[in-house]
Scaffold this active site. Structure first.
Site, PDB file in Angstrom:
ATOM      1  CG  MET A  61      -2.018  -1.081   1.124  1.00  0.00           C
ATOM      2  SD  MET A  61      -2.998  -1.024  -0.380  1.00  0.00           S
ATOM      3  CE  MET A  61      -4.151   0.277   0.024  1.00  0.00           C
TER       4      MET A  61
ATOM      5  CE1 TYR B  15      -6.867   5.855  -7.997  1.00  0.00           C
ATOM      6  CE2 TYR B  15      -8.213   4.367  -9.298  1.00  0.00           C
ATOM      7  CZ  TYR B  15      -7.174   5.252  -9.209  1.00  0.00           C
ATOM      8  OH  TYR B  15      -6.434   5.539 -10.326  1.00  0.00           O
ATOM      9  CD  GLU B  16      -4.724   1.572  -3.913  1.00  0.00           C
ATOM     10  OE1 GLU B  16      -4.404   1.345  -2.736  1.00  0.00           O
ATOM     11  OE2 GLU B  16      -4.817   0.684  -4.775  1.00  0.00           O
ATOM     12  N   GLY B  17      -7.988   4.489  -0.627  1.00  0.00           N
ATOM     13  CA  GLY B  17      -8.219   5.245   0.596  1.00  0.00           C
ATOM     14  C   GLY B  17      -8.517   6.689   0.250  1.00  0.00           C
TER      15      GLY B  17
ATOM     16  NE  ARG C  60      -3.547   3.843   1.251  1.00  0.00           N
ATOM     17  CZ  ARG C  60      -3.943   3.447   2.441  1.00  0.00           C
ATOM     18  NH1 ARG C  60      -3.146   3.599   3.484  1.00  0.00           N
ATOM     19  NH2 ARG C  60      -5.132   2.903   2.613  1.00  0.00           N
TER      20      ARG C  60
END
Length: 590
Positions: free
Chosen positions: A293, A441-443, A297
């Site tokens: 991640m 996306y990706e948090g 990120r």
């Protein structure tokens, strides 16, 4: 839209002149004997040719055609399979992959430049190799040696792609409540059943196999995030000799019809007792997934930067050619009926904002990538630990701030085009639509802000923040530092704001969420001030060798410090407004 050209001169400036990454590589045993700047530059130049010549021409047509789904099969737009094959054959999917399994073995600071290029050229296309590289990273760090040998060579080679299957219809940020189940089998495999949504590259026609990494829970798993395991689930079963066998028990139920990134297949994936293999330890799936991640990120942040760069290239070309009105000081193009719009102050404001944010973002993302390389390759435990802490601190900033600034930059580009920016012909509206997902996306960026302030700053008493700010202050003590006073003042304001939130949060936990987004932006501007000071100082020292390039760099730095960094004053005022005003309305009053 103008033809994309990779910003190789600016990349070389950042890597070779500002950060001197060659010196970093010489101090890292894993890189010292395998890489030098000449080799790296040749790799980047070739990446620039491939992305500009093969990938970029498919950007608009891919957006207009999009992906199609029929009876579980997904077709990508015309030209995508052939371009992907060429991209893969060049080794670009495995540019950062382990050489042991066929990867190129480049450090992350080189990888992020390639990522910027491919995403500037065509974000939808770039998502396929990005997800594959991310899946490879988790497999490399957590899977068994047998799984690595069986899957990584073909994934690095781009013969197979990868996907990440996390989100479910009822579980997005809160992965602890996922319902996908994995039943252990006598042969050591698992039967995985459940539905995942928003799966990028979950199904497509680019490769013969897709390797899914799926989060699921065992029957006896503890509740919440501590009960999640990670499984490798291939679309097509793979024999011990690497040959393909029967199709696994999984399918694509549909694809999403999206605002942007239309040439990227975003799938609903159904796993119906599909055969899977445990990656890492039981109930430790999130840690295995989060290995990837920080890299992903940062990669999403670079997507925002990449689209901002593409927008800038188009906008500056248009501003030089489009004639409207006269310069405030009188006609400049006296042989024409009007002057190019680049003479107008507001157009220059937007172009300089784009340029300052793009070049600051490129330097900052490269700085974060260097920390990832130090954490990976250094043999000194203390050095690795410091780099890991900086990566943890800076990753949410890189993801959220770069994408927020990316959207601002694409909007400025559209605005420069005026009405032409609102229609499809010029391509600027596509950049905005594509960029919008990067904040989600990706948090989501709100979650990144909470992570930064709540976990990365307050939870450890600000130790990682102190380390970063100490580095900046030590740098500011060196001779010849440009914009020293403004930089140190910004650092002081970030430090004081951190203490302010810490004090208020002890009495009212709502203060963290109330201040988090403004705090992340404050942090981002201070981080950009650091790298812009470094770039300005380098440019001053080298001015005589290339006056055109370095004077432009100095002027852009001055614009950043005079017109962009002062934004922090408003952010601090918003933060100090506190949480109370957010809770004066009852839910039914909204």
């Amino acid at each position: 839209m103008s033809n994309y050209q990779a910003p190789l001169r600016d990349i070389r400036f950042v890597l070779s002149e500002v950060f001197d990454v060659g010196r970093q590589w010489a101090a890292l045993p894993g890189l010292a004997d395998s890489l030098d700047m000449d080799t790296a530059q040749a790799i980047l130049e070739e990446a620039g040719k491939v992305t500009a010549g093969i990938v970029a021409p498919l950007n608009r047509s891919g957006d207009e055609e999009g992906c199609s789904w029929e009876n579980g099969a997904v077709k990508t737009p015309a030209g995508f399979p052939e371009a992907y094959r060429t991209y893969a054959e060049g080794g670009w999917v495995g540019v950062g992959g382990s050489p042991e399994f066929g990867g190129m073995g480049m450090p992350k600071v080189i990888g992020v430049q390639v990522e910027e290029m491919v995403n500037s050229a065509n974000l939808s296309f770039g998502l396929y190799p990005m997800l594959t590289a991310g899946a490879c990273l988790s497999i490399l760090n957590h899977a068994s040696e047998a799984l690595k040998a069986q899957y990584l060579p073909n994934m690095y080679a781009g013969v197979w792609t990868g996907s990440m299957c996390l989100t479910e219809p009822h579980a997005g940020t809160d992965l602890g409540i996922i319902r996908t189940r994995a039943e252990p089998q006598a042969d050591g495999s698992y039967k995985v059943s459940g539905t995942k949504i928003f799966i990028t590259g979950g199904e497509h026609d680019l490769t013969e196999n897709i390797i899914h990494l799926v989060l699921a829970k065992l029957p006896d798993a503890p509740a919440g995030p501590k009960g999640i395991s990670l499984f490798l689930v291939p679309k097509v079963m793979v024999g011990a000799d690497g040959s393909l066998g029967e199709k696994n028990s999984l399918s694509c139920g549909s694809i999403e019809h999206k605002m942007g990134i239309k040439a990227s297949a975003t799938c609903v994936m159904n796993f119906d007792g599909a055969t899977g293999y445990l990656v890492g330890e039981v109930n430790k799936g999130l840690s295995a997934m989060f290995t990837m991640m920080n890299y992903e990120r940062l990669g999403v942040g670079i997507q925002g930067l990449a689209l901002g760069e593409r927008s800038y290239q188009s906008a500056v070309e248009y501003a030089r050619e489009r004639i409207q009105g006269r310069a405030p000081t009188g006609p400049l193009a006296k042989d024409k009926v009007a002057d190019p719009i680049i003479v107008h102050p507001d157009v220059r404001r937007m172009l300089l904002t784009m340029k300052a944010l793009n070049e600051g973002g490129r330097a900052f993302s490269s700085y974060v990538a260097m920390q990832l390389d130090t954490a990976k390759y250094s043999e000194d435990a203390a050095t690795r630990k410091r780099a890991e802490e900086l990566v943890a601190l800076l990753t949410p900033v890189a993801k959220a701030f770069l994408t927020d600034m990316g959207l601002e930059t694409t909007i400025h580009g559209q605005q420069i085009f005026g009405g032409h920016g609102f229609i499809r012909e010029w391509g600027q509206e596509q950049l905005i639509r594509d960029c919008r997902i990067t904040q989600i996306y990706e948090g989501t960026n709100g979650i990144q802000a909470l992570d930064l302030l709540g976990r990365k700053v307050l939870a450890d008493g600000g130790k990682a923040l102190d380390e970063f700010l100490t580095e900046i202050r030590l740098y500011a003590q060196e001779p010849g530092v440009e914009h020293r006073d403004a930089l140190l003042d910004a650092v002081q304001q970030l430090e004081e704001s951190s203490e302010w939130v810490r004090d208020r949060a002890e009495q009212d936990p709502r203060q963290v969420g109330a201040a988090s987004v403004e705090y992340l932006h404050l942090f981002g501007y201070v981080a950009y001030a650091y790298v812009w000071s470094r770039m300005a100082s380098t440019a001053k020292a080298k001015l005589a060798s290339d006056p055109g390039f370095y004077s432009a760099k100095q002027a852009t730095a001055r614009f950043f410090f005079k017109r962009i960094l002062p934004r922090i004053e408003g952010l601090i005022a918003c933060m100090r407004g506190g949480a109370d005003s957010l809770y004066e309305l009852m839910a039914d009053q909204f």
